[in-house]
Design a protein around this motif. Sequence first.
Motif, short mmCIF file in Angstrom:
data_model
loop_
_atom_site.label_atom_id
_atom_site.label_comp_id
_atom_site.label_asym_id
_atom_site.label_seq_id
_atom_site.Cartn_x
_atom_site.Cartn_y
_atom_site.Cartn_z
N ILE A 36 0.84 -1.21 0.00
CA ILE A 36 0.00 0.00 0.00
C ILE A 36 0.87 1.25 0.00
O ILE A 36 0.59 2.22 -0.70
N ALA A 37 1.94 1.22 0.78
CA ALA A 37 2.84 2.38 0.85
C ALA A 37 3.49 2.63 -0.51
O ALA A 37 3.59 3.78 -0.96
N ILE A 38 3.91 1.57 -1.20
CA ILE A 38 4.52 1.74 -2.53
C ILE A 38 3.50 2.26 -3.52
O ILE A 38 3.79 3.16 -4.33
N ALA A 39 2.28 1.68 -3.49
CA ALA A 39 1.24 2.14 -4.42
C ALA A 39 0.96 3.63 -4.23
O ALA A 39 0.86 4.39 -5.20
N TRP A 40 0.86 4.06 -2.98
CA TRP A 40 0.58 5.48 -2.72
C TRP A 40 1.79 6.35 -3.04
O TRP A 40 1.64 7.47 -3.50
N LEU A 41 2.97 5.81 -2.84
CA LEU A 41 4.18 6.54 -3.20
C LEU A 41 4.26 6.76 -4.70
O LEU A 41 4.58 7.86 -5.16
N VAL A 42 3.94 5.71 -5.48
CA VAL A 42 3.96 5.84 -6.94
C VAL A 42 2.93 6.85 -7.41
O VAL A 42 3.21 7.70 -8.27
N LEU A 43 1.72 6.79 -6.84
CA LEU A 43 0.70 7.77 -7.22
C LEU A 43 1.11 9.18 -6.83
O LEU A 43 0.84 10.15 -7.55
N ARG A 44 1.78 9.31 -5.68
CA ARG A 44 2.22 10.64 -5.25
C ARG A 44 3.30 11.18 -6.18
O ARG A 44 3.32 12.37 -6.51
N LEU A 45 4.20 10.30 -6.64
CA LEU A 45 5.30 10.74 -7.50
C LEU A 45 4.87 10.96 -8.94
O LEU A 45 5.42 11.83 -9.64
N THR A 46 3.89 10.15 -9.42
CA THR A 46 3.56 10.18 -10.86
C THR A 46 2.09 10.48 -11.15
O THR A 46 1.78 11.01 -12.22
N GLY A 47 1.17 10.10 -10.25
CA GLY A 47 -0.25 10.27 -10.52
C GLY A 47 -0.76 9.41 -11.66
O GLY A 47 -1.77 9.71 -12.27
N SER A 48 -0.07 8.30 -11.95
CA SER A 48 -0.36 7.51 -13.14
C SER A 48 -0.73 6.07 -12.78
O SER A 48 0.04 5.38 -12.09
N ALA A 49 -1.87 5.58 -13.31
CA ALA A 49 -2.25 4.17 -13.14
C ALA A 49 -1.29 3.27 -13.92
O ALA A 49 -1.00 2.15 -13.50
N PHE A 50 -0.80 3.77 -15.06
CA PHE A 50 0.16 2.98 -15.84
C PHE A 50 1.45 2.74 -15.06
O PHE A 50 2.03 1.66 -15.10
N GLN A 51 1.91 3.77 -14.32
CA GLN A 51 3.12 3.61 -13.53
C GLN A 51 2.91 2.59 -12.41
O GLN A 51 3.85 1.87 -12.03
#
Length: 414
Positions: A36-51
Amino acid sequence: MKARLHQVLSSLRVRNYRLYFFGQVVSVSGNWMQQIAIAWLVLRLTGSAFQLGLTTALQTTPYLLLGAWGGLVADRFPKRRLLVTTQALQVIPPIVLWVLTQSGSIEMWMVYVLVVLRGVVNTVDNPARQSFVAEIVERDQLVNAVSLNASVIQAGRLFGPAIAALVIATLGLGPCFLLNALTFVFMIAMLLAMNASELHPEPVTPRGKGQLRAGLSVAARTPELRLPLLLMAVVGLFSFNFTVVLPAIARFTYGGTATTYAVMVNFLAVGALGGALISSMRTTISTRVVSAAALAFGLALCLAAAAPDLRLALPALLLVGAASVTFSASVQASLQLNAAPEMRGRILALYQIVYMGTTPIGALLVGGLAEATGARSGLVVGGIAASLAGVAGLWASVLRHRGDPMRPHFAEPS
């Protein structure tokens, strides 16, 4: 009722299994907290579902490339000693993520590198961890132990996201990674606390030529191994990747936060926990049960995709969780029971390849589709694929057993 509960928990009467079980609960909870932390970190950094899909793909690509080798390593070394080593190596990526996140220097390429490293370790850790169960309990307890092991994952899904939501809200993302690192230390302590004299060590495979091909050959010519692996290949490619789009559905479809995502995963976990406990009552698993579970999983995903709002999506996720764990536990039990002991690591590695190894392709497909057409489409594709696979599996099972209704579900491995 009391008798059924006694049956469900029968493996927990074995002390070594209790240590293993509770070590797994803590370790897997930490893993889900980090997910969950990684998923939220990725969204915070990129805002992308593809990422999100790309990150999942990178984490699971090692299974596709190195999974067969990892299973062979699991067959060549004593399982408990090997697990202590892999669990120690698992500490490194979350510690590095904690330092980078706390310092504010984290970048996406760093996340990519660390999830790949974690995936490499898991190519050995997963088949060793799954096949080790057969060394802890007797054969007549194996289906129960495998199903309870599946319930561990669901308990982790239940506790991990709840802890993650609390930690992220109060302390931030970084501490989630530190806590996950500590859970691996706890698992090592449980492994070392086991009574070695009460284990049932399986034969260690000596070095030799053609050992990877031998595992593939056995799986290809044994129907009780072949059909579950084929079903998992399809479901793993298209359907289990529904978790890739859940964060995007929580944030963009329902306008939620990390807490919304955690609640969705918790409902998924509650259903899955129920499915695992029901599965643990079985003593045999047929290919028809595996196929029916795939069909049920597909229909539940379609129902979740059709839910117009969060209020209706949550009950649908209960069904998704129950059907998904029933399917995966049934596949694992079939493989555990029908694999020769000296090949169990390689056969379970094939399970990891078709389950986790197909995820990179499926995650990119589902993530890209969600980016282009909306997050719900990832659930629709998964639902259709699992439903069709389940129908095909049921038909194949009927054809195999037609005219021979007394044929046993399992053949003893030669």
